[in-house]
Design a protein around this motif. Structure first.
Motif, PDB file in Angstrom:
ATOM      1  N   SER A  73      17.785  11.802  45.527  1.00  0.00           N
ATOM      2  CA  SER A  73      18.984  11.571  44.726  1.00  0.00           C
ATOM      3  C   SER A  73      19.563  12.855  44.150  1.00  0.00           C
ATOM      4  O   SER A  73      20.777  12.972  43.988  1.00  0.00           O
ATOM      5  N   GLU A  74      18.720  13.819  43.813  1.00  0.00           N
ATOM      6  CA  GLU A  74      19.253  15.032  43.213  1.00  0.00           C
ATOM      7  C   GLU A  74      20.163  15.779  44.193  1.00  0.00           C
ATOM      8  O   GLU A  74      21.280  16.185  43.849  1.00  0.00           O
ATOM      9  N   GLN A  75      19.673  15.968  45.413  1.00  0.00           N
ATOM     10  CA  GLN A  75      20.507  16.603  46.425  1.00  0.00           C
ATOM     11  C   GLN A  75      21.701  15.728  46.777  1.00  0.00           C
ATOM     12  O   GLN A  75      22.801  16.231  47.034  1.00  0.00           O
ATOM     13  N   LEU A  76      21.501  14.444  46.777  1.00  0.00           N
ATOM     14  CA  LEU A  76      22.579  13.516  47.084  1.00  0.00           C
ATOM     15  C   LEU A  76      23.727  13.663  46.094  1.00  0.00           C
ATOM     16  O   LEU A  76      24.893  13.782  46.466  1.00  0.00           O
ATOM     17  N   MET A  77      23.397  13.679  44.827  1.00  0.00           N
ATOM     18  CA  MET A  77      24.432  13.780  43.806  1.00  0.00           C
ATOM     19  C   MET A  77      25.094  15.155  43.818  1.00  0.00           C
ATOM     20  O   MET A  77      26.298  15.288  43.603  1.00  0.00           O
ATOM     21  N   ALA A  78      24.295  16.189  44.087  1.00  0.00           N
ATOM     22  CA  ALA A  78      24.882  17.531  44.152  1.00  0.00           C
ATOM     23  C   ALA A  78      25.900  17.612  45.284  1.00  0.00           C
ATOM     24  O   ALA A  78      26.969  18.215  45.141  1.00  0.00           O
ATOM     25  N   GLY A  79      25.579  16.986  46.399  1.00  0.00           N
ATOM     26  CA  GLY A  79      26.511  16.994  47.515  1.00  0.00           C
ATOM     27  C   GLY A  79      27.767  16.200  47.222  1.00  0.00           C
ATOM     28  O   GLY A  79      28.888  16.629  47.522  1.00  0.00           O
ATOM     29  N   ILE A  80      27.583  15.027  46.641  1.00  0.00           N
ATOM     30  CA  ILE A  80      28.761  14.213  46.314  1.00  0.00           C
ATOM     31  C   ILE A  80      29.637  14.929  45.298  1.00  0.00           C
ATOM     32  O   ILE A  80      30.871  14.873  45.353  1.00  0.00           O
ATOM     33  N   ALA A  81      28.993  15.614  44.354  1.00  0.00           N
ATOM     34  CA  ALA A  81      29.760  16.358  43.360  1.00  0.00           C
ATOM     35  C   ALA A  81      30.632  17.417  44.033  1.00  0.00           C
ATOM     36  O   ALA A  81      31.806  17.598  43.678  1.00  0.00           O
TER      37      ALA A  81
END
Length: 1502
Positions: free
Chosen positions: A1159-1167
């Motif tokens: 999730s951390e990488q996921l959210m960073a990418g979406i951001a």
């Protein structure tokens, strides 16, 4: 005059005389001096030699009679030397003597047949000394025209005549051979160069000889070669002697011009005329020597005639030893003057015809010595006379290919066409003693011995040495419709020759991997020569096309036309009618519009011309086609193309039947014979009286041919029988008997052979005849080292070329020479491919070299802790692969060449990317790639190194920023884990050195430059590259997963049993991450091609994510990161926006456990996606996907930070903006953050965690979420303006209030306090009613916002510590009611709300002791209600009033609602505020009440 030696010539002659006469006196014949004489008979000399050039009428000198021939007195032989000695003593200058006088005694002794062998030997030795030391004193420059004979020339004529007629009694073989050996030495001396007396140059006695003299010398040498009884040594000396003369003779040919020959002929004619004038009227025999003409073309012509005749394999009088000697001499002649020989038509015709004919037949010899010499002579012939041997070279090359090609089909595709022209069949080269007329065809011959194969290939190598050889073959043969595709056949033959051709071994295995033998190396050498020549022509442009030749473009057109012709011939041979139609359609058969006749007649002439001229058609089908009943006109046109005038009927029939085969049926034969008779009779033969007679006679010729040459016919027709059969058929008369006899004799001696019956010697003769006929019109061989045809040649041959080079490279592990040559060939093929823009060539080269590098995938990767050593200031990982690679010179060379070729040619590679990336994979797994290729891009930590081993992360409460892989970077200090896991392994110094060699080799490959080029590929090369990486990745991920699911093994009972642990994740494979990173990097760098690259990568990543729990978390996280990196690129392309949401939907579908891990990488990418383009998400559905992913990370300790940060930026900075599409999702997401804070607080309470100084991350996020909820009030005005048709209150205002209301009872005190504070600010805002402008919404605030809070807080099961919250809630309720009581009074709902407020407060104040503040607020509410006329008590009754005076009673003016409200609320107020109503309503004046109410209202607003 200077002597050639220091010893004076006089002294030398006296010594020779002394030596010779002393030996003669010891002989019994001369022992008694001159008293006894012997009379002998010598061969007569030519008339002009008998007097030795003496003048007419001069008396004969003593001692010279022996030269005149006839009967010779043996005493004169001794007296001749006596006389010579006296002359020598008397003279002071030897030049005053005649050369013939000096040589005469020696020559007379040699010519005498009774002179013993030893004396003859001594005489020859003395003569040799005279030739070398005395005669050069008389040497003069050779004349170029006919001149009077000089004394030296006369002397030399006597010498050559004497040598050719030397006879002596035989004593012993050894003594006889010694004499002959001395004789050969004399001949050699005559041909040796000697210094000229009057100049510094040199000359030769041969230059002073005429054609007769030189031919006599050659006759002596060749005669000895023909004497089989002589020893090998003597015959070898004779051969050497002849070769010396031949070198001199053909050396003169090089400087001979046509002008010189013409002058010589003119001068000779003039001298002949002068001699005729002088001889007229003279009866006495003239002994004056004729004029001298230097030798020249007659000698060469005669020599060639003799040599060629000796080569005839059908002449049984000549032995193989004679042919071997003739071959050697002919080879010498060609070596010296072959090129010049071709310039003289008189000389070259014999070589082109009979010379080549016999020479080619000798190449079929079984004797290795004869075969070797014939092949050598053939090589010399083509090297020196090639321009004049165009078709001969075609035949020879075709023969070599047919003879050396194995009968088993080669393991390659068939190059070229099967149709071939009618050149002499190489199968007829067999001439054995047993069956010379029917040699065995090649298909029935035994396999070629290795020695013979090598000899033939060596010859082919020598012929192919010319740089233009293959280009010449292409131009002269492959582009000629009448020739074979020699270039194509050579390529197919040579490439097949690189592979082993021997039979299987006894154990059943093949010799495919036994290395290359000599024959294979020779084939490879020729192929590499072709590539090298093309490469050189590419660099320097090659030679310019000769102006004398047709334009080069014509040959390309001819090549295309040849292809059409071959297709038409194949169609004709399958079905003649279809073939003719095809050829007419393609323009091969064209009608001559200028020809006379109708259109049909013109068409028949065109077809007939083609059928007769084409050599690729089936002769049997031609006969059947033209003899059809509907093809009579065509048959007439076909026969009309023959000219039978002046020819006998046998010759005419022979000429006709060479073009087709007679059908087997009688009617077609009758039609052919009838038309033939008509055509023959049209030439008016005098022997034939009518056309019918011609028909019968023609038929009789066919029958006679069958009768005479049918092996089953024992009784053959005689001439009388033949005459009898034809009696009276010549228009009622008999044919001329001599005419019939001539026909019978012709057929009897020379069979009319039909085309398909041409085998053996007759077949070869027929084929050679056809070749020579073609040679007359074929023109000279065009030889030009041009580059104009290289592209077509390379396109045709590159695939088998590279395959053969690759095989040689693979099989020659220990032969550095072959390896170097093969590598050079690969480089040159790559250069040619780049020059000609043939990308598939690079793929083949890469695939061929990759197998030899040893760097392809080795199977399942097993991680090992290889030792790390420090060497030369660098860390080396000593792995078995590095050691093995460092030890293999071939692997290193192949790797360097492969990457050198790939570097700079990446845009041309297609299927070869699979091998390149597979090698990258292997190098990566062994840490041999450059550092930049080991990096992976991270949203949080930037670029980090791909971990080589999956190790457990350190146990910490909070992971640092950077993601899961970033957290491991500090742990994975080496590529294989922490230092504690490194296992010390012993390494030798040799292993370290080999590893260092491997590293240095890979550094020289410039892999970083290649990788940089790969990242910038165009779409044509990018797509295959991505597909190659994907295939490798799938093999190690989804492929393994599928195999594991399907894998079973048999138990001991035979029943299938599943493997254990099939449901767990696959072990971590760093190569999978490597593949994924490379794919994503390729696609993200090539943004302009994202439409083409996206489907390839997305399909693979989505497949991974669909089975996310079956793979390592590290791999799945990288897949998520990679997908989001691609989404960043996709977001820039409007046409691909839908793919972005498909990708997000895939991410949303991940299992919760996987989502939590990534999730951390996921959210960073979406951001980053949302920051890059604020309008990338537009619809409610799209925002639903985003919000769903946001909500999945709410409880993640790190990812939630990113998520909350995104939402806060949306609220505060409008990046991206809050819209109607995402409004609900944003509000719900903020609610979840606040709810999570309460859950975290409750959890700590249940675990009885000690109170911490900090609030905790969950509570902090909850507070931030509430801040954002409160800030939404600033966004609502813009939203209501953007969506005016929307119910603004329910859509925008109410949801934040509901969230704040919900969290007023949150488990977290901080959340509760902040929620109620924000709720109070919003509800008490003076603009609240102005914003929505609808008073009907106010009851909603109480019913859905405030009252639920009161209800929840009133529940007894609520935890302790809620007192303060209850108080603030009650106070807020009162303040809100007090704030909007006036507005409420305008409606009918105020009473109901007031009662509900009282009810809520009653429950609070009943349970809580400290509710003074709430009570005061309630009092204010009551005062406002009362002062507003809403809460009114009943009118009070005056004290004086009584029942008796009812007229004075107070009237109740309240409305029913006021009455009802008072009734419903009075008791509740009294219970909450005992006595307050009575106190306030009874004692306070009206003005003061109103003043107090006004003050309370102002305080609430403030």
């Amino acid at each position: 005059m200077t002597s050639p030696t220091d010893l004076p010539a006089l002294t030398l002659l006296l010594q020779e005389i002394q030596s010779l006469t002393s030996s003669m006196r010891r002989n019994q014949r001369w022992a008694t001096g001159s008293a006894q004489h012997f009379t002998t008979s010598q061969p007569p000399l030519p008339p002009y030699l008998r007097a030795g050039g003496k003048k007419r009428g001069s008396p004969p000198r003593k001692g010279r009679a022996s030269l005149d021939g006839g009967n010779v007195d043996e005493g004169d032989l001794m007296l001749g030397f006596v006389e010579l000695r006296r002359s020598l003593i008397e003279t002071k200058n030897i030049s005053t003597l005649q050369p013939l006088d000096i040589s005469a005694p020696f020559l007379a002794l040699i010519r005498s047949p009774l002179t013993s062998g030893p004396i003859t030997s001594l005489a020859l030795t003395s003569l040799n000394a005279v030739i070398l030391n005395v005669l050069p004193l008389f040497l003069a420059p050779p004349p170029k025209v006919t001149t009077p004979s000089t004394p030296l020339q006369v002397c030399l004529a006597h010498i050559t005549s004497t040598l050719s007629s030397c006879r002596f009694p035989s004593s012993s073989p050894q003594q006889d051979e010694l004499v002959l050996l001395r004789l050969l030495r004399v001949i050699e001396s005559l041909a040796m160069p000697v210094p000229m007396p009057s100049s510094s140059g040199s000359g030769s006695m041969l230059d002073q000889m005429a054609d007769e003299s030189v031919c006599e010398l050659l006759e002596v040498g060749l005669g000895m070669l023909a004497r089989a009884r002589l020893s090998e040594g003597l015959r070898g000396t004779a051969q050497s002697c002849v070769q010396i003369i031949v070198r001199a003779v053909f050396g003169r040919l090089k400087g001979l011009t046509q002008e010189d020959v013409d002058k010589l002929l003119e001068s000779a004619k003039e001298k002949e005329k002068e001699a005729e004038v002088q001889e007229n009227g003279k009866d006495e025999e003239d002994l004056t020597p004729p004029p001298f003409t230097p030798y020249g073309l007659p000698t060469i012509l005669e020599l060639l005639r003799v040599l060629i005749a000796l080569l005839d394999p059908a002449d049984q009088a000549h032995t193989d030893s004679m042919r071997l000697a003739a071959l050697s001499v002919l080879n010498t002649a060609l070596e010296v003057g072959g090129s010049s020989l071709g310039e003289w038509s008189e000389l070259r015709e014999g070589v082109r015809d009979e010379g080549c004919r016999y020479l080619f037949q000798l190449t079929r010899s079984d004797a290795s010595i004869l075969l070797g010499q014939s092949l050598r002579t053939t090589s010399t012939l083509f090297s020196t006379m090639l321009p004049h041997l165009k078709l001969q070279l075609e035949l020879f090359l075709s023969y070599l290919i047919d003879r050396l090609t194995p009968q088993t089909p080669p393991p390659q595709i068939n190059y070229g066409n099967s149709s071939r022209p009618s050149t002499p069949s190489t199968a007829t080269f067999d001439h054995t003693d047993t069956t010379p007329s029917t040699p065995r065809p090649i298909s029935l011959l035994p396999p070629v011995p290795n020695e013979t194969r090598e000899l033939m290939l060596e010859t082919l190598t020598q012929i192919a040495l010319r740089p233009s050889f293959m280009a010449d073959c292409w131009v002269n043969y492959d582009c000629s419709a009448d020739s074979e595709d020699i270039f194509e056949r050579l390529i197919g033959f040579l490439t097949r020759g690189v592979y082993p051709s021997g039979p299987p071994k006894q154990d059943g295995t093949t010799n495919l991997f036994d290395g290359l033998d000599a024959a294979q190396l020779l084939s490879l050498e020729i192929l590499l020569g072709l590539v090298s020549s093309m490469s050189e022509r590419m660099d320097d442009g090659g030679e310019s096309w000769p102006s004398s030749a047709p334009p080069a473009s014509d040959f390309s057109d001819q090549k295309e036309r040849k292809g059409v012709l071959l297709a038409g011939a194949a169609a004709f041979n399958a079905k003649p009618k279809n073939g003719i139609a095809f050829l007419e359609k393609e323009g091969v058969i064209t009608v001559d519009p200028s020809a006379p006749g109708t259109d049909e007649e013109k068409r028949n002439k065109a077809i007939a011309k083609f059928l007769r001229s084409s050599s690729r058609l089936d002769k049997k089908l031609i006969g059947e086609y033209i003899s059809g009943h509907d093809k009579v006109d065509l048959l007439k046109a076909f026969l009309a193309s023959f000219d039978f005038k002046g020819k006998s009927i046998a010759d005419a029939m022979r000429e006709l039947l060479e073009t087709f085969r007679l059908p087997g049926e009688s009617q077609p034969i009758s039609r052919i014979t009838e038309v033939f008779a008509e055509q023959l009779f049209s030439t008016s033969p005098p022997e034939i009286a009518s056309q019918d007679a011609a028909y019968v006679l023609a038929y009789s010729v066919i029958m006679l041919n069958t009768d005479q040459h049918n092996p089953q016919n024992r009784k053959r027709m005689t001439i009388d029988d033949y005459k009898r059969n034809l009696r009276g058929v010549n228009d009622g008369k008999d044919f001329d008997p001599e005419y019939l006899a001539a026909i019978h004799e012709s057929i009897k001696k020379k069979e009319i052979i039909l085309p398909e019956e041409h085998v053996g010697q007759p077949g070869f003769d027929y084929a050679w005849k056809g070749l020579m006929q073609r040679a007359r019109t074929a023109g000279p061989m065009i030889s030009c080292n041009t580059a104009q045809f290289d592209e077509a040649m390379f396109k045709l041959s590159w695939r088998p070329l590279i395959s053969s080079i690759a095989y040689a490279f693979t099989m020659s592990a220990q032969d550095e020479h072959v390896i170097q040559k093969a590598i050079t060939g690969f480089r040159q093929c790559a250069s040619l491919a780049g020059h000609f823009k043939l990308p598939e060539v690079f793929d083949t080269i890469v695939q061929s070299l990759a197998a030899a590098t040893g760097l392809l995938d080795e199977g399942d990767y097993q991680m090992s802790n290889f030792p790390i050593v420090e060497k030369d200031n660098q860390s080396l990982i000593v792995s078995p692969l590095a050691i093995r690679f460092g030890q293999s010179y071939r692997s290193q060379l192949a790797t360097v060449v492969l990457f050198t070729i790939a570097n700079g040619n990446g845009a041309a590679i297609r299927s070869g990317w699979t091998q390149i990336f597979e090698m990258f994979q292997t190098l990566f797994l062994h840490s041999l790639l450059p550092a930049p290729m080991l990096q992976m891009e991270d949203f949080l930590a930037g670029q980090t190194t791909i971990p080589m081993k999956a190790a457990a992360a350190p146990q910490v409460d909070r992971r640092p920023e950077g993601g899961l892989l970033s957290a491991l970077s500090s742990y994975l200090l080496s590529p294989y884990g922490g230092e504690a896991e490194v296992v010390a392994v012993e390494t030798s110094e040799e292993d370290v050195e080999n590893t260092l060699v491997a590293v240095d080799c890979l550094n020289s490959c410039k892999l970083e430059e290649l990788y940089a080029e790969i990242l910038s590929l165009d779409v044509d090369a990018l797509i295959p590259a991505l597909q190659a990486i994907r295939q490798l990745a799938e093999d190690r991920t989804t492929g393994k997963l599928t195999a594991r699911r399907n894998s079973t093994e048999l138990s001991e009972t035979g029943s299938p049993r599943r493997f254990q642990n099939l449901d767990g994740p696959l072990p971590y494979d760093p190569a999978c991450v490597f593949h994924l990173e490379m794919m994503v990097s390729l696609a993200s760098r090539g943004k302009k091609h994202i439409a083409e690259t996206w489907p390839i990568i997305f399909e693979y990543i989505s497949t991974l994510l669909s089975s996310a729990q079956s793979f390592s978390v590290l791999l799945i996280e990288r897949a998520v990161v990679g997908l989001l990196r691609l989404c960043l690129v996709v977001s820039e392309t409007p046409t691909l926006r839908d793919q972005l949401y498909i990708a997000l939907d895939v991410l949303r579908s991940l299992p919760s456990s996987v989502l939590s891990a990534v999730s951390e990488q996921l959210m960073a990418g979406i951001a980053k996606i949302l920051e890059k383009d604020t309008e990338v998400v537009k619809s409610q559905t799209e925002w639903g996907l985003i919000i769903a992913l946001f909500r999945a990370t709410v409880n993640h300790p790190e990812a939630s930070k990113v998520t909350l940060g995104i939402v806060r930026r949306m609220v505060n900075e409008q990046i991206p903006p809050v819209t109607l599409d995402n409004w609900g999702g944003v509000v719900a997401l903020l609610d979840e953050f606040a709810t999570g804070a309460g859950a975290a607080t409750a959890g700590r309470a249940q675990r009885k965690t000690p109170q911490q100084a900090s609030l905790g991350p969950a509570v902090e996020r909850g507070l931030s979420a509430l801040d954002s909820v409160y800030d939404l009030r600033l966004v609502i005005p813009a939203l209501t303006a953007s969506y005016p048709s929307t119910n603004a209150w329910d859509t925008f205002h109410l949801p934040p209030l509901l969230i704040l209301s919900k969290h007023c009872i949150n488990h977290s005190r901080e959340i509760r306090q902040r929620a109620i504070s924000y709720l109070q600010r919003i509800l008490l805002s003076p603009n609240l009613l102005d914003i929505h402008g609808n008073p009907e919404t106010l009851p909603v605030i109480f019913d859905r916002v405030l009252f639920p809070i009161m209800d929840e807080l009133a529940k007894p099961q609520l935890e302790s510590g809620m007192g303060e919250t209850r108080l603030r809630a009650a106070t807020l309720l009162c303040k809100v009611f007090l704030q909007y009581v006036v507005r409420l009074s305008e409606g009918d709902v105020v009473g109901e709300l007031f009662v509900k407020v009282l009810e809520k407060l009653e429950r609070f104040m009943r349970n809580e002791r400290d509710m003074n503040e709430a009570g005061e607020s309630l009092k204010n509410v009551i005062l406002v209600m009362h002062s507003s006329g809403i809460l009114l008590p009943p009118p009070s009754t005056p004290a004086a009033a009584t029942t008796e005076t009812p007229s004075e009673a107070v009237v109740d003016t309240r409305t029913d609602a006021q009455k009802k409200l008072w009734t419903a609320s009075r008791d509740r107020i009294e219970r909450v505020l005992p006595g307050f109503l009575e106190e306030v309503m009874a004692n306070q004046p009206e003005e003061k009440k109103m003043e107090k109410v006004k003050t309370q209202q102002e305080g609430v607003v403030a």
